[in-house]
Design an enzyme around this catalytic site. Sequence first.
Site, PDB file in Angstrom:
ATOM      1  N   TYR A  89       4.355  -4.201  -4.129  1.00 40.67           N
ATOM      2  CA  TYR A  89       3.101  -4.949  -4.181  1.00 40.67           C
ATOM      3  C   TYR A  89       3.366  -6.340  -3.646  1.00 40.67           C
ATOM      4  O   TYR A  89       4.331  -6.997  -4.056  1.00 40.67           O
ATOM      5  CB  TYR A  89       2.608  -5.020  -5.634  1.00 40.67           C
ATOM      6  CG  TYR A  89       1.303  -5.762  -5.819  1.00 40.67           C
ATOM      7  CD1 TYR A  89       0.092  -5.190  -5.439  1.00 40.67           C
ATOM      8  CD2 TYR A  89       1.277  -7.026  -6.404  1.00 40.67           C
ATOM      9  CE1 TYR A  89      -1.108  -5.863  -5.627  1.00 40.67           C
ATOM     10  CE2 TYR A  89       0.079  -7.702  -6.600  1.00 40.67           C
ATOM     11  CZ  TYR A  89      -1.110  -7.115  -6.205  1.00 40.67           C
ATOM     12  OH  TYR A  89      -2.296  -7.780  -6.395  1.00 40.67           O
ATOM     13  N   ASP A 119       9.995 -10.527  -0.218  1.00 40.06           N
ATOM     14  CA  ASP A 119       8.979 -11.019  -1.144  1.00 40.06           C
ATOM     15  C   ASP A 119       9.692 -11.303  -2.468  1.00 40.06           C
ATOM     16  O   ASP A 119       9.983 -10.393  -3.242  1.00 40.06           O
ATOM     17  CB  ASP A 119       7.885  -9.957  -1.309  1.00 40.06           C
ATOM     18  CG  ASP A 119       6.793 -10.417  -2.277  1.00 40.06           C
ATOM     19  OD1 ASP A 119       7.031 -11.366  -3.051  1.00 40.06           O
ATOM     20  OD2 ASP A 119       5.706  -9.808  -2.266  1.00 40.06           O
ATOM     21  N   LYS A 151       5.132 -17.969  -8.660  1.00 40.50           N
ATOM     22  CA  LYS A 151       5.501 -17.873 -10.073  1.00 40.50           C
ATOM     23  C   LYS A 151       6.424 -18.992 -10.552  1.00 40.50           C
ATOM     24  O   LYS A 151       5.960 -20.079 -10.871  1.00 40.50           O
ATOM     25  CB  LYS A 151       6.077 -16.489 -10.358  1.00 40.50           C
ATOM     26  CG  LYS A 151       5.060 -15.384  -9.983  1.00 40.50           C
ATOM     27  CD  LYS A 151       5.258 -14.115 -10.728  1.00 40.50           C
ATOM     28  CE  LYS A 151       4.426 -12.992 -10.160  1.00 40.50           C
ATOM     29  NZ  LYS A 151       3.173 -12.740 -10.851  1.00 40.50           N
TER      30      LYS A 151
HETATM   31  N1  HOZ Z   1      -0.491  -8.351 -10.522  1.00 38.09           N
HETATM   32  C1  HOZ Z   1       0.112  -9.002 -11.651  1.00 38.09           C
HETATM   33  C2  HOZ Z   1       1.275  -8.228 -12.145  1.00 38.09           C
HETATM   34  N2  HOZ Z   1       2.224  -7.809 -11.196  1.00 38.09           N
HETATM   35  C3  HOZ Z   1      -0.889  -9.187 -12.767  1.00 38.09           C
HETATM   36  C4  HOZ Z   1      -1.478 -10.532 -12.760  1.00 38.09           C
HETATM   37  C5  HOZ Z   1      -2.335 -10.828 -14.005  1.00 38.09           C
HETATM   38  O1  HOZ Z   1      -3.030  -9.955 -14.474  1.00 38.09           O
HETATM   39  O2  HOZ Z   1      -2.296 -11.956 -14.470  1.00 38.09           O
END
Ligand code: HOZ
Length: 432
Positions: A144, A239, A267
């Site tokens: 992802y 990534d 992050k």
């Molecule tokens: N896509 C995020 C986890 N890999 C989730 C982000 C969220 O819900 O804060």
Amino acid sequence: MKLERSIAAFARASTVLAGGVNSPVRALGAVGLSPVFMKNGAGEHLYDLDDHEYLDYVMSWGALLLGHAHPAVTRAINNAVTRGTSFGTPTQAETELAEAIVSMMPSIERLRFVSSGTEATMSAIRLARGFTGREKIVKFAGCYHGHGDSFLIAAGSGALTHGVPDSLGVTEGTARDTIVLPFNDVPAIEQAFETAGEAIAAVVVEPYAANMGLVLPRPGYLQRLRDLCTRHGALLIFDEVITGFRVASGGAQQREGITPDLTTLGKVIGGGLPVGAFGGRADVMAYLSPSGPVYQAGTLAGNPLAMAAGLAVLGTIAEDPTLYARLDALTQQLSEGLGEVMARHGLAHTCVRAGSMFTLYFTQGPVLDLEDAQKSDRGLFAKYFGAMLERGIYLAPSQFETNFLSAAHTARDVDRTLAAAEASVAQVLTAA
Ligand code: HOZ
């Protein structure tokens, strides 16, 4: 456990927010529950609207390496906010944070800040296409890279959890330019380069895939990607939005000894504020506007509050030479302990760990790609998640996500988690 206020808050949110949430996984649909609304965090703990305390293993999806409301980060944000929240001009804090990143991650010679990991990866592939003059990108099933159109094909994280790995709204043309291959499969990537090598602008990969659960590269796999990209003139993009400054100060690329051409970050470098960055080879980054022909911009890029928070986090990391070793040891203790609990109860399981990240799968394993991850018993995971939540342990609410520890977690927390896992598994198996 009563979650009355959270349930009421979700009902209210659902009248004005699409799906009641601003990001799908937090809806807890994958585990058949209603979302828990949090009101504050401190160290390794979260507190919900109904005043329950949780030991947090989500840590804002990995962003909070130092824990919630870390004093140095809070102080830095407080100081910055009194000077103004956004200027739309350069500030020195941007250069200072860039200097810190460049000094800790040597593959990055130049970088640019954006406001999210999604923006970072979207911008990185535009840059790769502009630099190489080629159109296709290679990604791996279950990886992802945010929700840019090019990446929502066989995507992981919420897209996988909620059954939309190939999202509606992505045009056929975009999908055609994305080549999807299985992770960890050397013949597949060799074949792709053989067939379409001249058209491939970039291979984008999470070096430790953390959005189909955690899946680690086989020995030599990342090096093979590096060699193939070099040989065929494609860019290798790591990534590291999740792994950057999380698994080591130099990210997964430092641990694996691989130098990508470009890296995307997010992050941890924002200490919990919205931030992202992409960077790498100076000759590639020179293609970016205003010095080059590839356009990219952002009103809130390099936001002063995010820069201040990031500087506080990276400063704290730099001053603590044993931080990553401590996180590693604690997470190892936890993942091995969870394995022992599952084995005692005769449950098929695989616990994958890297640094302070781990995923427990309910399958015999090994888990080396998306197909393996999907063999996990998701019904069992949902019951286990619910039982742990009742015991005050807030795990990543999907089988296809990764759990995170922070510098605030302690050996006592690990013991408490293992005791909760023991009781939760017993409860789940008795009810079955
Ligand atoms: N896509 C995020 C986890 N890999 C989730 C982000 C969220 O819900 O804060």
